[in-house]
Design an enzyme around this catalytic site. Structure first.
Site, PDB file in Angstrom:
ATOM      1  N   GLY A  12     -17.585  13.454 -21.567  1.00  0.00           N
ATOM      2  CA  GLY A  12     -18.552  13.871 -20.537  1.00  0.00           C
ATOM      3  C   GLY A  12     -19.144  15.234 -20.862  1.00  0.00           C
ATOM      4  O   GLY A  12     -19.396  16.043 -19.974  1.00  0.00           O
ATOM      5  N   SER A 142      -9.323  16.665  -9.431  1.00  0.00           N
ATOM      6  CA  SER A 142     -10.189  17.126  -8.334  1.00  0.00           C
ATOM      7  C   SER A 142      -9.310  17.495  -7.138  1.00  0.00           C
ATOM      8  O   SER A 142      -8.214  16.936  -6.985  1.00  0.00           O
ATOM      9  CB  SER A 142     -11.141  16.007  -7.911  1.00  0.00           C
ATOM     10  OG  SER A 142     -11.753  16.308  -6.673  1.00  0.00           O
ATOM     11  N   TYR A 155     -12.224   7.216  -5.861  1.00  0.00           N
ATOM     12  CA  TYR A 155     -12.257   8.480  -6.618  1.00  0.00           C
ATOM     13  C   TYR A 155     -10.956   9.259  -6.415  1.00  0.00           C
ATOM     14  O   TYR A 155     -10.370   9.774  -7.373  1.00  0.00           O
ATOM     15  CB  TYR A 155     -13.469   9.273  -6.135  1.00  0.00           C
ATOM     16  CG  TYR A 155     -13.754  10.558  -6.878  1.00  0.00           C
ATOM     17  CD1 TYR A 155     -14.432  10.541  -8.095  1.00  0.00           C
ATOM     18  CD2 TYR A 155     -13.406  11.790  -6.343  1.00  0.00           C
ATOM     19  CE1 TYR A 155     -14.720  11.729  -8.762  1.00  0.00           C
ATOM     20  CE2 TYR A 155     -13.696  12.969  -6.996  1.00  0.00           C
ATOM     21  CZ  TYR A 155     -14.350  12.937  -8.211  1.00  0.00           C
ATOM     22  OH  TYR A 155     -14.643  14.115  -8.861  1.00  0.00           O
ATOM     23  N   LYS A 159      -8.246  10.305  -9.229  1.00  0.00           N
ATOM     24  CA  LYS A 159      -7.940  11.716  -9.489  1.00  0.00           C
ATOM     25  C   LYS A 159      -6.467  12.043  -9.202  1.00  0.00           C
ATOM     26  O   LYS A 159      -5.879  12.890  -9.869  1.00  0.00           O
ATOM     27  CB  LYS A 159      -8.861  12.619  -8.654  1.00  0.00           C
ATOM     28  CG  LYS A 159     -10.339  12.524  -9.056  1.00  0.00           C
ATOM     29  CD  LYS A 159     -10.545  12.910 -10.506  1.00  0.00           C
ATOM     30  CE  LYS A 159     -12.013  12.985 -10.897  1.00  0.00           C
ATOM     31  NZ  LYS A 159     -12.215  13.346 -12.309  1.00  0.00           N
TER      32      LYS A 159
HETATM   33  P1  NDP Z   1     -21.801  14.876 -14.125  1.00  0.00           P
HETATM   34  O1  NDP Z   1     -22.191  13.648 -13.379  1.00  0.00           O
HETATM   35  O2  NDP Z   1     -22.690  16.061 -14.113  1.00  0.00           O
HETATM   36  O3  NDP Z   1     -21.512  14.480 -15.676  1.00  0.00           O
HETATM   37  C1  NDP Z   1     -20.727  13.365 -15.954  1.00  0.00           C
HETATM   38  C2  NDP Z   1     -20.465  13.294 -17.449  1.00  0.00           C
HETATM   39  O4  NDP Z   1     -19.575  12.208 -17.713  1.00  0.00           O
HETATM   40  C3  NDP Z   1     -21.706  13.041 -18.279  1.00  0.00           C
HETATM   41  O5  NDP Z   1     -21.572  13.731 -19.498  1.00  0.00           O
HETATM   42  C4  NDP Z   1     -21.652  11.527 -18.523  1.00  0.00           C
HETATM   43  O6  NDP Z   1     -22.351  11.121 -19.712  1.00  0.00           O
HETATM   44  C5  NDP Z   1     -20.164  11.334 -18.686  1.00  0.00           C
HETATM   45  N1  NDP Z   1     -19.696   9.965 -18.425  1.00  0.00           N
HETATM   46  C6  NDP Z   1     -19.802   9.251 -17.267  1.00  0.00           C
HETATM   47  N2  NDP Z   1     -19.270   8.031 -17.430  1.00  0.00           N
HETATM   48  C7  NDP Z   1     -18.808   7.967 -18.712  1.00  0.00           C
HETATM   49  C8  NDP Z   1     -18.170   6.949 -19.489  1.00  0.00           C
HETATM   50  N3  NDP Z   1     -17.873   5.750 -18.969  1.00  0.00           N
HETATM   51  N4  NDP Z   1     -17.873   7.225 -20.782  1.00  0.00           N
HETATM   52  C9  NDP Z   1     -18.166   8.437 -21.328  1.00  0.00           C
HETATM   53  N5  NDP Z   1     -18.757   9.434 -20.640  1.00  0.00           N
HETATM   54  C10 NDP Z   1     -19.072   9.184 -19.343  1.00  0.00           C
HETATM   55  O7  NDP Z   1     -20.344  15.249 -13.560  1.00  0.00           O
HETATM   56  P2  NDP Z   1     -19.629  16.672 -13.347  1.00  0.00           P
HETATM   57  O8  NDP Z   1     -19.901  17.556 -14.492  1.00  0.00           O
HETATM   58  O9  NDP Z   1     -19.879  17.137 -11.975  1.00  0.00           O
HETATM   59  O10 NDP Z   1     -18.104  16.216 -13.361  1.00  0.00           O
HETATM   60  C11 NDP Z   1     -17.294  16.260 -14.524  1.00  0.00           C
HETATM   61  C12 NDP Z   1     -15.867  15.918 -14.137  1.00  0.00           C
HETATM   62  O11 NDP Z   1     -15.415  16.852 -13.152  1.00  0.00           O
HETATM   63  C13 NDP Z   1     -15.712  14.526 -13.524  1.00  0.00           C
HETATM   64  O12 NDP Z   1     -14.503  13.956 -13.921  1.00  0.00           O
HETATM   65  C14 NDP Z   1     -15.670  14.826 -12.027  1.00  0.00           C
HETATM   66  O13 NDP Z   1     -15.008  13.840 -11.326  1.00  0.00           O
HETATM   67  C15 NDP Z   1     -14.920  16.144 -12.026  1.00  0.00           C
HETATM   68  N6  NDP Z   1     -15.106  16.926 -10.824  1.00  0.00           N
HETATM   69  C16 NDP Z   1     -16.360  17.363 -10.466  1.00  0.00           C
HETATM   70  C17 NDP Z   1     -16.523  18.114  -9.316  1.00  0.00           C
HETATM   71  C18 NDP Z   1     -17.855  18.625  -8.881  1.00  0.00           C
HETATM   72  O14 NDP Z   1     -17.924  19.202  -7.767  1.00  0.00           O
HETATM   73  N7  NDP Z   1     -18.920  18.479  -9.654  1.00  0.00           N
HETATM   74  C19 NDP Z   1     -15.366  18.436  -8.457  1.00  0.00           C
HETATM   75  C20 NDP Z   1     -14.112  17.935  -8.927  1.00  0.00           C
HETATM   76  C21 NDP Z   1     -13.998  17.207 -10.082  1.00  0.00           C
HETATM   77  P3  NDP Z   1     -23.965  10.811 -19.683  1.00  0.00           P
HETATM   78  O15 NDP Z   1     -24.654  12.145 -19.611  1.00  0.00           O
HETATM   79  O16 NDP Z   1     -24.200  10.104 -20.973  1.00  0.00           O
HETATM   80  O17 NDP Z   1     -24.210   9.978 -18.465  1.00  0.00           O
END
Ligand code: NDP
Length: 247
Positions: A12, A142, A155, A159
């Site tokens: 990600g 999370s 979710y 988590k």
């Molecule tokens: P974003 O939606 O901004 O980014 C998600 C990322 O995950 C992207 O790079 C996406 O790739 C990648 N991704 C999604 N599905 C897959 C998959 N099946 N295989 C490979 N890559 C995948 O999310 P955030 O940056 O906000 O979140 C990142 C992590 O932090 C997550 O696990 C989220 O649950 C966790 N989190 C976030 C919080 C928040 O407030 N934002 C709070 C707590 C936890 P692509 O760009 O190609 O789609």
């Protein structure tokens, strides 16, 4: 440069928190294997930003929910970089809805990406870390995994599962100088949270003692610390980055 000569595989990494972790680790000298799902444009842009910091970077499109594909991914990364020192399981999705009407596929998709994805990468790199007798695994959980959240049963389950996976991995690998820790972010500005309706956003902000959202960089700073030598005696921990939300 506390991560000089280290290789970090970050899932990600094209956007949000994963991108911030990749940039932060690159600033500390690490080479970056940046994994993403399908957003080639965002991944390319991230790679250019990392490259401008003077470290090696390669991008890999791979669905982390696919066991066989992640096996091929790990083979490709080891062929390209020769080693992996740091694994960051960050890729995640949401499919929110009340349990009353949650579709089975929405439950499965979230579990398969957010929880099984971390298992897949950990499993494929396990013997590599064992042989190296050094490694860092960082799972992005999370606060929702600690406290639950109405409308996010899938979710929260994923988590919370990540926390069990983290502690078990930590116990299995501690004797090999491989640490495994989880970070539990609160409300962090990213594409994921941009989808939250304004009213809900206001309610979340009101519940944060710091009275503001966090930045992806706030999470990245902790991830970089956990990846470094200074954190070698910290394992099996869940550390919140949440502006006091969980107090
Ligand atoms: P974003 O939606 O901004 O980014 C998600 C990322 O995950 C992207 O790079 C996406 O790739 C990648 N991704 C999604 N599905 C897959 C998959 N099946 N295989 C490979 N890559 C995948 O999310 P955030 O940056 O906000 O979140 C990142 C992590 O932090 C997550 O696990 C989220 O649950 C966790 N989190 C976030 C919080 C928040 O407030 N934002 C709070 C707590 C936890 P692509 O760009 O190609 O789609």
């Amino acid at each position: 440069m506390q991560l000089q000569d280290k290789v970090a595989l970050i899932t990600g990494a094209s956007r949000g928190i994963g991108k911030a972790i990749a940039l932060r680790m690159a600033r500390e000298g690490a080479s970056i294997a940046a994994v993403y799902a399908g957003n080639h444009e965002a991944a390319q842009k991230t790679a250019e930003e990392i490259q401008s910091l003077g470290v090696k970077v390669k991008t890999y499109a791979c669905d982390v929910s696919d066991f066989a594909a992640t096996g091929e991914l790990v083979k490709a990364v080891l062929a390209d970089f020769g080693q992996v020192d740091i694994l960051v399981n960050n890729a995640g999705i949401t499919r929110d809805g009340l349990l009353l009407s949650m579709k089975e596929e929405d439950f499965d998709d979230v579990l398969n990406t957010n929880l099984k994805g971390a298992f897949h990468l950990t499993r494929h790199l396990y013997s590599h870390f064992m042989r190296k007798r050094r490694g860092r695994i960082i799972n992005i959980s999370s606060v929702v995994g600690l406290h639950g959240n109405a409308g996010q049963a899938n979710y929260a389950a994923a988590k919370a599962g990540l926390i069990g996976l983290t502690k078990s991995t930590a116990k299995e690998l501690a004797g090999r100088s491989v640490t495994c820790n989880a970070i539990a972010p609160g409300y962090i500005e990213s594409d994921m949270t941009a989808a939250i309706p304004e009213k809900a956003r206001e309610a979340i902000l009101a519940s944060i003692p710091a009275k503001k959202p966090g930045n992806p960089e706030d999470v990245a700073a902790l991830a970089a610390f956990l990846a470094g030598d200074s954190a070698s005696y910290i394992t099996g921990e869940v550390i919140r980055v949440d502006g006091g939300m969980g107090m």
